[in-house]
Design a protein around this motif. Structure first.
Motif, PDB file in Angstrom:
ATOM      1  N   THR A  85       5.346  19.435   6.477  1.00 24.30           N
ATOM      2  CA  THR A  85       5.480  18.669   5.241  1.00 24.30           C
ATOM      3  C   THR A  85       6.121  17.310   5.521  1.00 24.30           C
ATOM      4  O   THR A  85       6.736  17.095   6.576  1.00 24.30           O
ATOM      5  N   LEU A  86       6.000  16.404   4.544  1.00 23.57           N
ATOM      6  CA  LEU A  86       6.600  15.074   4.672  1.00 23.57           C
ATOM      7  C   LEU A  86       8.104  15.179   4.880  1.00 23.57           C
ATOM      8  O   LEU A  86       8.667  14.503   5.754  1.00 23.57           O
ATOM      9  N   ASP A  87       8.771  16.032   4.110  1.00 19.50           N
ATOM     10  CA  ASP A  87      10.222  16.170   4.249  1.00 19.50           C
ATOM     11  C   ASP A  87      10.609  16.651   5.648  1.00 19.50           C
ATOM     12  O   ASP A  87      11.543  16.125   6.264  1.00 19.50           O
ATOM     13  N   GLU A  88       9.887  17.645   6.160  1.00 24.62           N
ATOM     14  CA  GLU A  88      10.158  18.143   7.514  1.00 24.62           C
ATOM     15  C   GLU A  88       9.960  17.046   8.544  1.00 24.62           C
ATOM     16  O   GLU A  88      10.771  16.868   9.467  1.00 24.62           O
ATOM     17  N   PHE A  89       8.868  16.306   8.400  1.00 23.04           N
ATOM     18  CA  PHE A  89       8.533  15.263   9.368  1.00 23.04           C
ATOM     19  C   PHE A  89       9.606  14.173   9.367  1.00 23.04           C
ATOM     20  O   PHE A  89      10.031  13.707  10.439  1.00 23.04           O
ATOM     21  N   ILE A  90      10.057  13.775   8.184  1.00 20.91           N
ATOM     22  CA  ILE A  90      11.080  12.732   8.083  1.00 20.91           C
ATOM     23  C   ILE A  90      12.368  13.191   8.757  1.00 20.91           C
ATOM     24  O   ILE A  90      13.008  12.429   9.502  1.00 20.91           O
ATOM     25  N   ILE A  91      12.757  14.418   8.528  1.00 23.23           N
ATOM     26  CA  ILE A  91      13.977  14.940   9.142  1.00 23.23           C
ATOM     27  C   ILE A  91      13.836  15.006  10.667  1.00 23.23           C
ATOM     28  O   ILE A  91      14.748  14.634  11.410  1.00 23.23           O
ATOM     29  N   GLN A  92      12.661  15.451  11.141  1.00 16.45           N
ATOM     30  CA  GLN A  92      12.420  15.525  12.584  1.00 16.45           C
ATOM     31  C   GLN A  92      12.501  14.152  13.241  1.00 16.45           C
ATOM     32  O   GLN A  92      12.960  14.014  14.377  1.00 16.45           O
ATOM     33  N   ASN A 107       1.802   7.410  10.393  1.00 17.92           N
ATOM     34  CA  ASN A 107       1.371   8.776  10.110  1.00 17.92           C
ATOM     35  C   ASN A 107       0.982   8.910   8.647  1.00 17.92           C
ATOM     36  O   ASN A 107       1.579   8.271   7.768  1.00 17.92           O
ATOM     37  N   GLY A 108      -0.028   9.756   8.388  1.00 16.16           N
ATOM     38  CA  GLY A 108      -0.538   9.944   7.045  1.00 16.16           C
ATOM     39  C   GLY A 108      -0.365  11.376   6.576  1.00 16.16           C
ATOM     40  O   GLY A 108      -0.534  12.324   7.351  1.00 16.16           O
ATOM     41  N   PHE A 109      -0.057  11.540   5.297  1.00 17.01           N
ATOM     42  CA  PHE A 109       0.207  12.841   4.693  1.00 17.01           C
ATOM     43  C   PHE A 109      -0.630  12.979   3.429  1.00 17.01           C
ATOM     44  O   PHE A 109      -0.610  12.107   2.556  1.00 17.01           O
ATOM     45  N   ILE A 130       0.664  23.454  -3.509  1.00 19.38           N
ATOM     46  CA  ILE A 130       2.069  23.693  -3.172  1.00 19.38           C
ATOM     47  C   ILE A 130       2.956  22.506  -3.533  1.00 19.38           C
ATOM     48  O   ILE A 130       4.178  22.564  -3.370  1.00 19.38           O
ATOM     49  N   GLY A 131       2.332  21.415  -4.006  1.00 20.66           N
ATOM     50  CA  GLY A 131       3.103  20.245  -4.420  1.00 20.66           C
ATOM     51  C   GLY A 131       3.792  19.519  -3.292  1.00 20.66           C
ATOM     52  O   GLY A 131       4.863  18.936  -3.479  1.00 20.66           O
ATOM     53  N   GLU A 132       3.193  19.546  -2.107  1.00 20.57           N
ATOM     54  CA  GLU A 132       3.816  18.911  -0.943  1.00 20.57           C
ATOM     55  C   GLU A 132       2.836  17.986  -0.238  1.00 20.57           C
ATOM     56  O   GLU A 132       1.633  18.278  -0.150  1.00 20.57           O
ATOM     57  N   PHE A 133       3.378  16.857   0.278  1.00 18.90           N
ATOM     58  CA  PHE A 133       2.619  16.019   1.194  1.00 18.90           C
ATOM     59  C   PHE A 133       2.644  16.689   2.564  1.00 18.90           C
ATOM     60  O   PHE A 133       3.719  16.999   3.092  1.00 18.90           O
ATOM     61  N   CYS A 134       1.478  16.923   3.157  1.00 21.95           N
ATOM     62  CA  CYS A 134       1.381  17.596   4.452  1.00 21.95           C
ATOM     63  C   CYS A 134       0.739  16.673   5.480  1.00 21.95           C
ATOM     64  O   CYS A 134      -0.215  15.953   5.164  1.00 21.95           O
ATOM     65  N   LEU A 135       1.273  16.693   6.695  1.00 17.62           N
ATOM     66  CA  LEU A 135       0.774  15.829   7.762  1.00 17.62           C
ATOM     67  C   LEU A 135      -0.709  16.118   8.007  1.00 17.62           C
ATOM     68  O   LEU A 135      -1.094  17.227   8.366  1.00 17.62           O
ATOM     69  N   SER A 136      -1.545  15.098   7.811  1.00 13.86           N
ATOM     70  CA  SER A 136      -2.991  15.256   7.983  1.00 13.86           C
ATOM     71  C   SER A 136      -3.573  14.240   8.955  1.00 13.86           C
ATOM     72  O   SER A 136      -4.625  14.474   9.539  1.00 13.86           O
ATOM     73  N   HIS A 137      -2.884  13.107   9.133  1.00 11.28           N
ATOM     74  CA  HIS A 137      -3.386  12.040  10.001  1.00 11.28           C
ATOM     75  C   HIS A 137      -2.248  11.565  10.912  1.00 11.28           C
ATOM     76  O   HIS A 137      -1.623  10.532  10.653  1.00 11.28           O
ATOM     77  N   PRO A 138      -1.939  12.322  11.965  1.00  9.90           N
ATOM     78  CA  PRO A 138      -0.854  11.903  12.863  1.00  9.90           C
ATOM     79  C   PRO A 138      -1.271  10.726  13.746  1.00  9.90           C
ATOM     80  O   PRO A 138      -2.432  10.614  14.147  1.00  9.90           O
TER      81      PRO A 138
END
Length: 331
Positions: free
Chosen positions: A6-13, A179-181, A187-195
């Motif tokens: 998810t976007l939140d996970e990616f930002i934290i990482q 990166n694109g999400f 699920i109401g989440e932005f998910c990584l789709s275009h790394p």
């Protein structure tokens, strides 16, 4: 099945990549993501609710007629950023001047945004978008100042856009690639789709308001003529976010040159050109006003305009060659 990020996970990482990794920038990006989800929901039901069409006779700071969804998107972004506590001030294309955020005057960042780019396309269900730029403040603690917003594009710490189309997609950079999400509504989440998006170095598509051809300078007309001679594909949505997004993914060039009626160009440097240029360059593309890199242009006013040519490096280089040749003849 690949694990969903998810976007939140990616930002934290990626927080360790930030030059000032104390969490504020991560929080700002997540807040903008939240506002974008709400805007996406409202855009998708615009035909059902009384939120389409013009907002009376109201005009924005650039003298353009304001749409109802412009006002809604602007208010949503301001509300989310005011509540975040991570932002000391905002500037929007829809407002005359910047707005300090009283509850977080000592925060480290300012945000500039175009809340709904291409809003004239709302009523005909064509892709529109949101554009944002984040800068680290340069003034001392206390209320933000005008010079916090009038920084060159190279000083951006993050920039991004959201395109509301067949799907809703958020694309951003913090200077470490693009990166694109894609928003998964289930699920109401932005998910990584275009790394790690990379723009093709060459393209066969050009995007420009070709009905203004007779108003362009001669070198721009010559470049367009060459594109047609080479049987390049002409595509133009009329929403900068949509046109730049296609250019980023497929390659090509997006142009909004100066015209006889708009000699300084039409698109805003701070709200549109700088953030999208940061993204294009981070994806290995180029962005110029024809003679100078967009990100190095001096910002002198909040609603400053500029011509722009951005996209695949080989196509941007070619249009610059036409401009340079014309300037040499004039000298």
């Amino acid at each position: 099945m690949n694990r969903i990020i998810t976007l939140d996970e990616f930002i934290i990482q990626r927080q360790k990549d930030f030059p000032f990794a104390t969490g504020e920038l991560s929080g700002l990006l997540r807040d903008i993501g939240l506002a974008s989800k709400i805007i996406s929901r409202e855009v998708n039901k615009a035909g059902l609710a009384d939120i389409a069409g013009q907002a009376g006779t109201q005009e924005n700071a650039s003298g353009e007629v304001v749409q109802k969804l412009d006002v809604l998107a602007d208010n949503l972004l301001i509300s989310c950023l005011q509540n975040s506590g991570e932002c000391c001030g905002i500037a929007s294309e829809e407002n005359d001047t910047y707005v300090p955020i009283e509850k977080s005057l000592n925060a480290k960042y300012v945000v500039l945004f175009d809340p709904l780019d291409g809003s004239s396309n709302i009523d005909v269900n064509v892709s529109i978008g949101t554009i944002f730029a984040i800068y680290r403040r340069i003034s001392d603690d206390g209320a933000c100042q005008l010079n916090d917003f009038l920084q060159d594009g190279v000083e951006q710490v993050a920039a991004g856009y959201v395109v509301y189309g067949s799907s809703t997609m958020l694309v951003y950079t913090t200077g470490k690639g693009v990166n694109g999400f894609t928003l998964d509504p289930s699920i109401g989440e932005f998910c990584l789709s275009h790394p790690n998006i990379r723009i093709p170095q060459e393209g066969k598509v050009y995007a420009v308001n070709q009905c203004a051809y007779h108003k362009f300078d001669a070198p721009i007309r010559e470049f367009i003529d060459e594109c047609m001679d080479k049987e390049c594909t002409f595509r133009y949505v009329g929403s900068m976010v949509a046109d730049v997004h296609r250019t980023l993914i497929k390659g090509g060039i997006f142009m909004y040159p100066a015209t006889t009626t708009a000699p300084k160009g039409k698109l805003r440097l701070l709200y549109e050109c700088n953030p999208l240029s940061f993204i294009v360059e981070q994806a290995s593309g180029r962005s110029t006003n024809g003679t100078q890199r967009i990100l190095e242009l001096e910002a002198t006013e909040l609603h400053q305009r500029t011509p722009i040519f951005m996209g695949s490096p080989n196509m941007v280089n070619r249009v610059e060659e036409f401009i340079l040749a014309a300037n040499k003849v004039m000298v």
